[in-house]
Each structure stands twice: as structure tokens, then as C-alpha cells.
Scaffold this motif. Structure first.
Motif, mmCIF file in Angstrom:
data_model
loop_
_atom_site.group_PDB
_atom_site.id
_atom_site.type_symbol
_atom_site.label_atom_id
_atom_site.label_comp_id
_atom_site.label_asym_id
_atom_site.label_seq_id
_atom_site.Cartn_x
_atom_site.Cartn_y
_atom_site.Cartn_z
ATOM 1 N N GLY A 70 116.730 -37.355 69.067
ATOM 2 C CA GLY A 70 116.822 -35.909 69.124
ATOM 3 C C GLY A 70 118.230 -35.358 69.075
ATOM 4 N N GLY A 71 119.182 -36.154 68.582
ATOM 5 C CA GLY A 71 120.575 -35.723 68.510
ATOM 6 C C GLY A 71 120.805 -34.729 67.386
ATOM 7 N N VAL A 72 122.077 -34.529 67.055
ATOM 8 C CA VAL A 72 122.443 -33.551 66.041
ATOM 9 C C VAL A 72 121.829 -33.933 64.694
ATOM 10 N N CYS A 73 121.378 -32.916 63.960
ATOM 11 C CA CYS A 73 120.772 -33.143 62.640
ATOM 12 C C CYS A 73 121.852 -33.009 61.575
ATOM 13 N N PHE A 74 122.026 -34.050 60.782
ATOM 14 C CA PHE A 74 123.044 -34.045 59.742
ATOM 15 C C PHE A 74 122.471 -33.434 58.463
ATOM 16 N N GLY A 75 123.246 -32.583 57.825
ATOM 17 C CA GLY A 75 122.835 -32.024 56.548
ATOM 18 C C GLY A 75 123.312 -32.893 55.405
ATOM 19 N N ALA A 76 123.425 -32.288 54.233
ATOM 20 C CA ALA A 76 123.841 -33.038 53.053
ATOM 21 C C ALA A 76 125.326 -33.365 53.071
ATOM 22 N N GLU A 77 126.094 -32.768 53.987
ATOM 23 C CA GLU A 77 127.535 -32.993 54.026
ATOM 24 C C GLU A 77 127.901 -34.313 54.692
ATOM 25 N N VAL A 101 122.657 -44.773 48.612
ATOM 26 C CA VAL A 101 123.012 -43.551 49.333
ATOM 27 C C VAL A 101 121.771 -43.073 50.070
ATOM 28 N N ARG A 102 121.914 -42.811 51.370
ATOM 29 C CA ARG A 102 120.789 -42.345 52.181
ATOM 30 C C ARG A 102 121.201 -41.186 53.068
ATOM 31 N N ARG A 103 120.251 -40.383 53.432
ATOM 32 C CA ARG A 103 120.505 -39.342 54.418
ATOM 33 C C ARG A 103 120.788 -39.997 55.769
ATOM 34 N N LYS A 104 121.605 -39.363 56.552
ATOM 35 C CA LYS A 104 121.940 -39.888 57.879
ATOM 36 C C LYS A 104 121.001 -39.241 58.893
ATOM 37 N N GLU A 105 120.192 -40.059 59.520
ATOM 38 C CA GLU A 105 119.176 -39.555 60.444
ATOM 39 C C GLU A 105 119.724 -39.485 61.870
ATOM 40 N N GLN A 125 128.409 -42.549 65.407
ATOM 41 C CA GLN A 125 127.560 -43.197 66.384
ATOM 42 C C GLN A 125 126.196 -42.547 66.519
ATOM 43 N N GLU A 126 125.966 -41.421 65.839
ATOM 44 C CA GLU A 126 124.661 -40.780 65.903
ATOM 45 C C GLU A 126 123.598 -41.566 65.139
ATOM 46 N N SER A 127 124.011 -42.489 64.281
ATOM 47 C CA SER A 127 123.044 -43.289 63.530
ATOM 48 C C SER A 127 122.702 -44.553 64.303
#
Length: 216
Positions: free
Chosen positions: A182-189, A174-178, A13-15
Motif C-alpha cells: 500500500g505504499g506510494v503509487c509510481f506513475g510512468a515517470e 521494461v516494467r511498471r514499478k509496483e 526500496q518501494e519495490s
């Protein structure tokens, strides 16, 4: 399992689901694309793997026991049923090749079952145009084993790549999850897999697994 589903739903739900659907791909048959959150983590605490979650927080695909550079990777559905098996080709050659089979195949079964497609890593040593961005080619054995049906372009390490058909129409991405607001920042995982109508989401996820093998 209940805790995982709850936490995975929170991650998803962060996206911005509606925004992702609007911006998905570069073509399609009409209708919304499938937006999946890919988490590079197994459901089993003792294993490495992948867990794939849909827009409602349900587990749709999973991979367990994913260690090092295996000769075989099995993609399962959310209930643990084998969907596709990817086997590393043992033929000599510079380029890395994988064969993709339906269901779970091994040993004697594989010897008498034909793969549905083959995925070959692009070995463009000089990195010159026009194929410098191509990561891999997909040969669909149900159509032809001589001319590739799909190409994969971009950067898997940056979680930014597209699967294109022979007409260069984007069928999955495939895209990075933004993060949102200002919520949690997702890395490559944790990243997004967007699949356009008409392309199989299981095959799209299988290609992600092979990109992980080839470029991680």
C-alpha cells in the motif's frame, strides 16, 4: 547530491528486489538479472533527463539536458562520463532511425567513427500480424547491418516492453514499478529496467532512451 542519493534510495526500496529477480525475463545464462530503477528526471534542476539507480540506491546512469526532440542524446555513467551517444539519422525516409556510438562523439569525431548499432522504429501502418507488437529493430553493426539482432516489442507508453534477440529470447525488459504494502503509487515517470546476464545494461538503457524519443 547527498540528498538525492538518500531520496532515490527510498524510491527504489518501494519495490520488491528479490521478487523482481525471480521473475526477470524469459531465459538467460543463469544468475540474477540486473534490476534498475529508471527515474525520468535529471539530476540538474534546470534540465530534463533521466536518472538510473541500482538496487543499492547508487546512481549508475544519467542523462541531462534532454529537451524536446534532440538530434543527439548522451548516456553518462553516475560520475558524468559519457558511455554512449545516440544520434538521429538525417537520411530521408519514413522510419525514424538512430545510430548508437561508444563514448561521446560529435562533429568531426563522428564522421570517422563507426556506430556500434542502428535502431529503427517499426512503421507498421496497418498493424497486422505478425509484427504489430514490434516497436523497433536493432541492427548490430558488429555482427551484420542487414539483419536485425534484436527486436523490441510491447508498449513503451504502458511501460511494458521486452527486448528480444534473434532467437526470441528476452534479454531485457521494461516494467511498471509496483508499490509494496500500500505504499506510494509510481506513475510512468518511475519504472523498472530488468537486464538479463549477458546483455549490456548500458545498451539496454540506451534503447529505453530511444523508445522515449520515438513513442513519447
Amino acid at each position: 547530491m547527498l540528498f538525492f542519493k538518500s531520496s532515490s534510495g527510498a524510491v527504489h526500496q518501494e519495490s520488491q528486489p528479490q521478487e523482481e529477480v525471480k521473475r526477470c525475463g524469459g531465459g538467460g545464462d543463469g544468475g540474477a538479472c540486473i534490476s534498475l530503477t529508471v527515474w525520468r528526471k535529471s539530476l540538474l534542476l534546470t534540465c530534463n533527463g533521466f536518472t538510473v539507480i541500482d538496487r543499492s540506491g547508487n546512481i549508475v546512469y544519467r542523462v541531462d539536458n534532454y529537451i524536446g526532440r534532440p538530434e543527439e542524446v548522451i548516456l553518462m555513467d553516475g560520475l558524468g562520463k559519457s558511455v554512449l551517444t545516440m544520434c538521429r539519422s538525417k537520411k530521408l525516409g519514413i522510419a525514424e532511425n538512430w545510430c548508437v556510438y561508444e563514448g561521446e562523439v560529435g562533429g568531426k569525431i563522428r564522421a570517422r567513427k563507426n556506430p556500434i548499432c542502428r535502431v529503427r522504429k517499426n512503421m507498421n501502418i496497418l498493424h497486422v500480424a505478425p509484427n504489430s507488437k514490434v516497436l523497433a529493430y536493432v541492427y548490430d553493426y558488429r555482427i551484420s547491418d542487414k539483419k536485425y539482432a534484436y527486436s523490441i516489442e510491447g508498449s513503451y507508453g504502458q511501460r511494458s516492453c521486452k527486448i528480444l534477440d534473434a532467437s526470441r529470447r528476452v534479454v531485457a525488459e521494461v516494467r511498471r514499478k509496483e508499490p509494496i504494502n500500500g505504499g506510494v503509487c509510481f506513475g510512468a515517470e518511475v519504472f523498472l529496467l530488468l537486464v538479463l546476464p549477458g546483455f549490456d545494461s548500458g545498451l539496454a538503457m540506451a534503447l529505453v532512451l530511444l523508445l522515449d524519443q520515438m513513442f513519447s
